[in-house]
Design a protein around this motif. Structure first.
Motif, PDB file in Angstrom:
ATOM      1  N   ASP A  63     105.866  17.751  73.013  1.00  0.00           N
ATOM      2  CA  ASP A  63     104.976  16.407  73.837  1.00  0.00           C
ATOM      3  C   ASP A  63     104.005  17.169  74.573  1.00  0.00           C
ATOM      4  N   TYR A  64     102.567  17.238  74.209  1.00  0.00           N
ATOM      5  CA  TYR A  64     101.591  17.685  75.222  1.00  0.00           C
ATOM      6  C   TYR A  64     101.047  17.057  76.389  1.00  0.00           C
ATOM      7  N   THR A 119     114.420  14.773  65.885  1.00  0.00           N
ATOM      8  CA  THR A 119     113.046  14.595  66.552  1.00  0.00           C
ATOM      9  C   THR A 119     112.808  13.248  67.243  1.00  0.00           C
ATOM     10  N   PHE A 120     113.250  12.377  66.196  1.00  0.00           N
ATOM     11  CA  PHE A 120     113.102  10.895  66.398  1.00  0.00           C
ATOM     12  C   PHE A 120     113.936  10.461  67.801  1.00  0.00           C
ATOM     13  N   ASP A 121     115.049  11.128  67.842  1.00  0.00           N
ATOM     14  CA  ASP A 121     116.127  10.940  68.918  1.00  0.00           C
ATOM     15  C   ASP A 121     115.394  11.525  70.225  1.00  0.00           C
ATOM     16  N   MET A 122     115.082  12.869  70.312  1.00  0.00           N
ATOM     17  CA  MET A 122     114.624  13.291  71.528  1.00  0.00           C
ATOM     18  C   MET A 122     113.332  12.820  71.898  1.00  0.00           C
ATOM     19  N   LEU A 123     112.332  12.623  70.896  1.00  0.00           N
ATOM     20  CA  LEU A 123     110.858  12.218  71.351  1.00  0.00           C
ATOM     21  C   LEU A 123     110.258  10.854  70.993  1.00  0.00           C
ATOM     22  N   GLY A 124     111.194  10.217  70.073  1.00  0.00           N
ATOM     23  CA  GLY A 124     110.885   8.739  69.680  1.00  0.00           C
ATOM     24  C   GLY A 124     109.871   8.863  68.531  1.00  0.00           C
ATOM     25  N   ILE A 125     109.598   9.979  67.848  1.00  0.00           N
ATOM     26  CA  ILE A 125     108.505  10.039  66.985  1.00  0.00           C
ATOM     27  C   ILE A 125     109.223   9.302  65.421  1.00  0.00           C
ATOM     28  N   HIS A 130     111.982   7.355  55.875  1.00  0.00           N
ATOM     29  CA  HIS A 130     113.346   8.184  56.167  1.00  0.00           C
ATOM     30  C   HIS A 130     114.508   7.351  55.783  1.00  0.00           C
ATOM     31  N   PRO A 131     115.466   7.759  55.160  1.00  0.00           N
ATOM     32  CA  PRO A 131     116.541   6.735  54.397  1.00  0.00           C
ATOM     33  C   PRO A 131     117.470   6.289  55.557  1.00  0.00           C
ATOM     34  N   ASN A 132     117.526   7.108  56.741  1.00  0.00           N
ATOM     35  CA  ASN A 132     118.364   6.759  57.894  1.00  0.00           C
ATOM     36  C   ASN A 132     118.059   7.130  59.147  1.00  0.00           C
ATOM     37  N   LEU A 133     116.933   6.674  59.920  1.00  0.00           N
ATOM     38  CA  LEU A 133     116.170   7.111  60.740  1.00  0.00           C
ATOM     39  C   LEU A 133     117.060   6.510  62.043  1.00  0.00           C
ATOM     40  N   ARG A 134     118.097   6.855  62.351  1.00  0.00           N
ATOM     41  CA  ARG A 134     118.834   6.428  63.827  1.00  0.00           C
ATOM     42  C   ARG A 134     119.033   7.751  64.495  1.00  0.00           C
ATOM     43  N   LYS A 135     119.614   7.503  65.745  1.00  0.00           N
ATOM     44  CA  LYS A 135     119.862   8.545  66.866  1.00  0.00           C
ATOM     45  C   LYS A 135     120.904   9.518  66.293  1.00  0.00           C
ATOM     46  N   ILE A 136     120.951  10.772  66.553  1.00  0.00           N
ATOM     47  CA  ILE A 136     121.897  11.573  66.243  1.00  0.00           C
ATOM     48  C   ILE A 136     122.555  12.380  67.292  1.00  0.00           C
ATOM     49  N   LEU A 137     121.772  12.481  68.633  1.00  0.00           N
ATOM     50  CA  LEU A 137     122.512  13.334  69.479  1.00  0.00           C
ATOM     51  C   LEU A 137     122.954  12.283  70.793  1.00  0.00           C
ATOM     52  N   THR A 138     121.837  11.262  71.035  1.00  0.00           N
ATOM     53  CA  THR A 138     122.183  10.594  72.327  1.00  0.00           C
ATOM     54  C   THR A 138     122.803   9.452  72.056  1.00  0.00           C
ATOM     55  N   PRO A 139     123.645   8.636  72.990  1.00  0.00           N
ATOM     56  CA  PRO A 139     124.187   7.395  72.629  1.00  0.00           C
ATOM     57  C   PRO A 139     122.952   6.530  72.177  1.00  0.00           C
ATOM     58  N   GLU A 140     123.520   5.284  71.513  1.00  0.00           N
ATOM     59  CA  GLU A 140     122.566   4.525  70.643  1.00  0.00           C
ATOM     60  C   GLU A 140     122.154   3.839  71.669  1.00  0.00           C
ATOM     61  N   ASP A 141     122.695   3.363  72.889  1.00  0.00           N
ATOM     62  CA  ASP A 141     122.052   2.655  73.741  1.00  0.00           C
ATOM     63  C   ASP A 141     121.308   3.175  74.870  1.00  0.00           C
ATOM     64  N   LEU A 142     121.086   4.596  74.838  1.00  0.00           N
ATOM     65  CA  LEU A 142     120.411   5.177  75.775  1.00  0.00           C
ATOM     66  C   LEU A 142     118.893   4.594  75.570  1.00  0.00           C
ATOM     67  N   ASP A 143     118.330   4.473  76.749  1.00  0.00           N
ATOM     68  CA  ASP A 143     116.995   3.710  77.049  1.00  0.00           C
ATOM     69  C   ASP A 143     115.915   5.041  76.940  1.00  0.00           C
ATOM     70  N   GLY A 144     115.193   5.130  76.045  1.00  0.00           N
ATOM     71  CA  GLY A 144     114.256   6.322  76.115  1.00  0.00           C
ATOM     72  C   GLY A 144     114.640   7.512  75.190  1.00  0.00           C
ATOM     73  N   PHE A 151     110.096  10.999  80.493  1.00  0.00           N
ATOM     74  CA  PHE A 151     111.351  10.664  80.718  1.00  0.00           C
ATOM     75  C   PHE A 151     112.012  11.015  82.130  1.00  0.00           C
ATOM     76  N   PRO A 152     112.642  10.099  82.678  1.00  0.00           N
ATOM     77  CA  PRO A 152     112.819  10.374  84.233  1.00  0.00           C
ATOM     78  C   PRO A 152     114.019  11.287  84.308  1.00  0.00           C
ATOM     79  N   LEU A 153     113.943  12.200  85.223  1.00  0.00           N
ATOM     80  CA  LEU A 153     114.684  13.216  85.701  1.00  0.00           C
ATOM     81  C   LEU A 153     115.055  13.057  87.137  1.00  0.00           C
ATOM     82  N   GLY A 154     115.814  14.288  87.424  1.00  0.00           N
ATOM     83  CA  GLY A 154     116.202  14.263  89.018  1.00  0.00           C
ATOM     84  C   GLY A 154     117.015  13.244  89.571  1.00  0.00           C
ATOM     85  N   GLU A 155     116.633  12.474  90.505  1.00  0.00           N
ATOM     86  CA  GLU A 155     117.403  11.606  91.091  1.00  0.00           C
ATOM     87  C   GLU A 155     117.204  10.311  90.515  1.00  0.00           C
ATOM     88  N   THR A 156     116.600   9.998  89.391  1.00  0.00           N
ATOM     89  CA  THR A 156     116.656   8.769  88.901  1.00  0.00           C
ATOM     90  C   THR A 156     117.718   8.482  87.791  1.00  0.00           C
TER      91      THR A 156
END
Length: 208
Positions: A63-64, A119-125, A130-144, A151-156
């Protein structure tokens, strides 16, 4: 390809073919990248594999958004391909605007499946086809997508789709052992590991 070719022969041959596809070659610290258009990237990856760069070791996104001096599209997808018998390695890049999709490479390497999902999970690309493009690392209901620069960090609080959230202060409190918090972890080391933090809640560990 033969195992007796001089180092770089395969890469030189691939670079010539990728240049014919409109690829733009760049080099940084002996690492060579070729940027292809979205419409040519799969053809380019097929060329790499057919010419001896037969192994795909990674697919990653960049992400640039806040990158100093960057003037191109916001995102890049980078494919790391190399020859397992020698020192030939290339990075194939394709640049994308936010919301723009790229064709899946799973038809070239089956191993691209999990790498594209990450890559889809972390960046939304999104990877078209793709035969099964769904999240692999984060919870399915994580927003973003956590690797996006906005992506909001710190105290958010980290938000989830159903209204749940992780409050940073409560999360830190749980990690310090002040409170079970969201992790239900109360400090100390895991079972069987020497700890300098105090007695373990269960048996099997030793106090340091």
């Amino acid at each position: 390809m033969t195992h007796h070719e001089p180092t770089g022969a395969t890469r030189a041959r691939v670079l010539e073919s990728l240049t014919e596809l409109g690829g733009v070659v760049s080099e940084f610290k002996d690492m060579i990248s070729v940027t292809l258009s979205k419409s040519k990237v799969i053809e380019g990856l097929k060329v790499c594999r057919a010419e001896g760069l037969e192994m795909l070791t990674d697919v990653m996104g960049i992400d640039y958004l806040t990158y100093p001096g960057h003037r191109g599209k916001r995102f890049a997808v980078v494919y790391n391909v190399h020859d397992v018998h020698g020192a030939n390695r290339l990075f194939i890049r394709v640049e994308l605007d936010d919301g723009e999709k790229v064709p899946t490479a799973t038809g070239v390497w089956r191993g691209a499946d999990f790498l594209e999902r990450e890559t889809f999970d972390m960046l939304g690309i999104e990877f078209e086809g793709h035969p099964n493009l769904r999240k692999i690392l984060t919870p399915e209901d994580l927003d973003g997508h956590p690797h996006r620069k906005d992506f909001p960090l710190g105290e958010t609080p980290t938000l989830f789709n159903d209204g749940r959230f992780i409050d940073p202060a409560a999360f830190r409190s749980g990690l310090r052992g002040d409170d079970p918090g969201l992790t239900d972890w109360k400090g100390g080391a895991r079972d069987g590991v020497t700890s300098t933090q105090g007695e373990l809640p269960g048996e099997g560990g030793t106090q340091g």
